[in-house]
Scaffold this active site. Structure first.
Site, mmCIF file in Angstrom:
data_model
loop_
_atom_site.group_PDB
_atom_site.id
_atom_site.type_symbol
_atom_site.label_atom_id
_atom_site.label_comp_id
_atom_site.label_asym_id
_atom_site.label_seq_id
_atom_site.Cartn_x
_atom_site.Cartn_y
_atom_site.Cartn_z
ATOM 1 N N SER A 112 0.919 -1.198 0.071
ATOM 2 C CA SER A 112 0.040 -0.207 0.226
ATOM 3 C C SER A 112 0.926 1.367 0.030
ATOM 4 C CB SER A 112 -1.039 0.005 1.178
ATOM 5 O OG SER A 112 -2.123 0.877 0.861
ATOM 6 N N HIS A 113 0.607 2.233 1.208
ATOM 7 C CA HIS A 113 1.200 3.400 1.086
ATOM 8 C C HIS A 113 2.789 3.357 1.343
ATOM 9 C CE1 HIS A 113 -0.126 2.198 5.078
ATOM 10 N NE2 HIS A 113 0.804 3.152 5.359
ATOM 11 N N ASP A 280 -6.268 2.580 -2.850
ATOM 12 C CA ASP A 280 -7.487 2.525 -2.139
ATOM 13 C C ASP A 280 -7.551 3.651 -1.399
ATOM 14 O OD1 ASP A 280 -5.402 1.660 -0.527
ATOM 15 O OD2 ASP A 280 -6.366 -0.036 0.130
ATOM 16 N N ARG A 281 -6.438 4.478 -1.306
ATOM 17 C CA ARG A 281 -6.778 5.736 -0.653
ATOM 18 C C ARG A 281 -7.007 7.005 -1.427
ATOM 19 N NH1 ARG A 281 -2.658 5.820 4.483
ATOM 20 N NH2 ARG A 281 -2.995 3.614 5.198
ATOM 21 N N LYS A 375 -11.743 0.021 0.351
ATOM 22 C CA LYS A 375 -11.726 1.320 0.194
ATOM 23 C C LYS A 375 -11.385 1.611 -1.333
ATOM 24 C CE LYS A 375 -7.341 2.065 2.647
ATOM 25 N NZ LYS A 375 -7.152 0.887 3.481
#
Ligand code: VG1
Ligand code: CO
Length: 542
Positions: A112-113, A280-281, A375
């Site tokens: 992810s991030h 997703d963010r 998300k």
């Protein structure tokens, strides 16, 4: 062609908030990825002959693990795998593919991030047949399997050409390489008023979308520029790179500061947005105004009916516990349910499946709805655009009107990253031990009404999840929450969430940190942040 390979367990394969995340060299240890993938399969039942979706965010080591996963899926008896071309599938797109094609589940390769590269992070997560992250019961079962594993199954096949769309056979299993964008783009087109958005861009509306060299680049290019006619150049950093260009693909005010600066500048576009490593963010910044993610959930929920996909209204709203109470006020006004869950999208799945919630959100820039079970960064951006088009107002107008109607929840998160684990644990242990004695006392002039360690009782399956964050609730509704991150890969990250509700319209344009200053000082008094961490300020403030 099929081999059973002896292996030894690794002790550290416990999935965190969102899958297993480790540094690449950890994943490169012998059989490390194989052990985890086999443990996923071993924790599942009834997948023989069924379909598995495989994709990732394109980070370093993605392509290698995709080949391993394909070979192992064949050896374990899956009938088919669907793989995103080039190994690419954003998290929400993977969720959609699982749901649309009713597959058994999916493996998403992403941290992810977190940053990517040979010495940075990698991750593996499993999503179930509803398209959502494996629930805790399953991640616990996977972890148990990793501790006892003695062999894994793989097949000796030539590497699959994952760059060419089409279908091939490998060790008796079908491998379909799919376009990662089309299905997702169609889904977005079914939810939002694309004609109105095309008109908006045609009228000269200017937007900047920063894909941060992560997975949303191809999705944003196709949807914003190709389908909606936003001018070429609207999307920036749209080519996914294995190391995200050396940056953190984390759309916050630190790692996307260039976007923030542009949006606050004299020639700012009308609307700015960014997404993270796996898409997703979302980061939302209007011309001259940053929208706090907690506010964004509330504002999207309050205006959702303006988009065709939500014209019949919402069934309920769910937010993670540390997310501000702004959404609660919207739910109250709409007369619908509001649910407070632990951090992490896996807790929303049951509420969405049961039709109890339509929109969900987290303070960490995650917002989504029942269209998938993750998300969804671009979804949030498109819903914002749809709302702006329908209201004919600027982002700033929508935000200030919302505050005027509902009051403003001043909100900030302070992260202390890479703190030594023992020190972070000591802080939490000490805090937990004194929770019972805090209510009734005052700190820095603020009276503590209640203090607890958040436990969640899932209203759908009756399960309980404990120790999900320490809450200090002050009289008047302000609060401070403490928890340790479950996504980091080195040391511990302490997250401190600070919130104050301000009903008075005349006090809605204060600086956030100033508006929260007394609570920030109280948080340090209560938890001894400085003395425990040895830091005198947070690494990241959002
Ligand atoms: C963080 C966020 C959480 C989010 C999770 C996964 O978890 O706080 O809200 O669901 O990341 O997001 P933690 O445990 O580090 O606080 V993503 O976009 O990194 O998959
Ligand atoms: Co993400």
């Amino acid at each position: 062609m099929i081999r059973t390979v002896p292996t030894k367990p690794y002790a550290d394969q416990k999935p965190g908030t969102s899958g297993l995340r480790k540094k690449v060299p950890v994943f490169q240890q012998e059989h490390y990825a194989e052990n985890f993938i086999q443990s996923i399969f071993d924790a599942l039942d009834g997948y023989k002959g069924k379909t598995l979706v495989i994709g990732g965010d394109g980070r370093f080591y993605n392509r290698e693990v995709i080949q391993k996963a394909i070979a192992m899926a064949a050896a374990n008896g899956f009938g088919k795998v669907m793989v995103g071309q080039g190994g690419i599938l954003s998290t929400p797109a993977a969720s959609h593919v699982i749901r649309k094609y009713k597959t058994f589940g999916g493996i998403i390769l992403s941290a992810s991030h977190n940053p990517g590269g040979p010495h940075e992070d990698f991750g593996i997560k499993y999503n179930a047949g509803n398209g959502g992250p494996a629930p805790e019961k399953l991640t616990d079962a996977i972890f148990a399997k990793t501790k006892a594993i003695s062999s894994f199954k793989t097949s000796d096949i030539d590497p699959i050409d994952i760059d060419t769309i089409g279908t091939v056979k490998a060790a008796g299993m079908t491998v379909e390489i799919i376009d990662p964008v089309t299905d997702y783009a169609e889904l977005m087109e079914s939810l939002f008023d694309f004609d109105a958005l095309r008109k908006l861009f045609k009228s000269g509306f200017r937007m900047r979308f920063d894909a941060m060299h992560a997975v949303t680049g191809p999705y944003a290019k196709e949807i914003l520029e190709n389908r909606l006619g936003a001018p070429n150049g609207t999307c920036r950093n749209f080519k996914p790179l294995p190391d995200f260009g050396g940056h953190h693909p984390d759309p916050n005010l630190v790692h996307a500061k260039h976007l923030y600066d542009e949006m606050m500048g004299p020639d700012a576009p009308d609307f700015g947005a960014a997404s993270d490593g796996d898409g997703d963010r979302n980061l939302i910044i209007g011309k001259g105004i940053f929208v706090t993610p907690s506010d964004s959930v509330a504002m999207l929920a309050a205006n959702a009916r303006l988009a065709p996909g939500y014209k019949d209204g919402l069934k309920g709203i769910a937010r993670s516990m540390p997310t501000s109470g702004a959404a609660d006020r919207v739910a109250e006004k709409l007369g619908i349910g509001i649910y407070e869950t632990p951090t992490g999208w896996k807790f929303f799945g049951n509420l969405l499946d049961a039709g109890m919630a339509t929109i969900c959100g987290e303070e960490s820039a995650g917002t989504g709805s029942n269209h998938v079970r993750e998300k969804d960064g671009l979804w949030a951006v498109l819903l914002w655009l749809n709302i702006l088009a329908a209201r004919g107002e600027s982002c700033k107008q929508v935000v200030t009107e919302h505050w005027a109607t509902y009051g403003r929840n001043y909100y900030s998160r302070h992260d202390y990253e890479e703190v030594e684990s023992e020190r972070a644990n000591a802080l939490v242990d000490e805090l937990r031990a004194k929770l019972g004695s805090l209510p009734g006392t005052s700190v820095n002039g603020l009276k503590i009404a209640n203090a607890d360690d958040f436990a969640y009782h899932d209203p759908v399956d009756g399960s309980t999840s404990e120790h999900q964050g320490i809450r200090i609730l002050f009289e008047g509704g302000s609060r401070v929450v403490f928890r340790l991150s479950g996504t980091g890969t080195s040391g511990a990250t302490l997250r401190v969430y600070i919130e104050r509700y301000e009903p008075d319209k005349a006090r809605h344009d204060l600086d956030t940190q100033a508006a929260l200053a007394d609570l920030i000082a109280a948080a340090d008094d209560i938890a001894g942040i400085k003395s425990h961490t040895g830091r005198n300020k947070p690494s990241v403030i959002t």
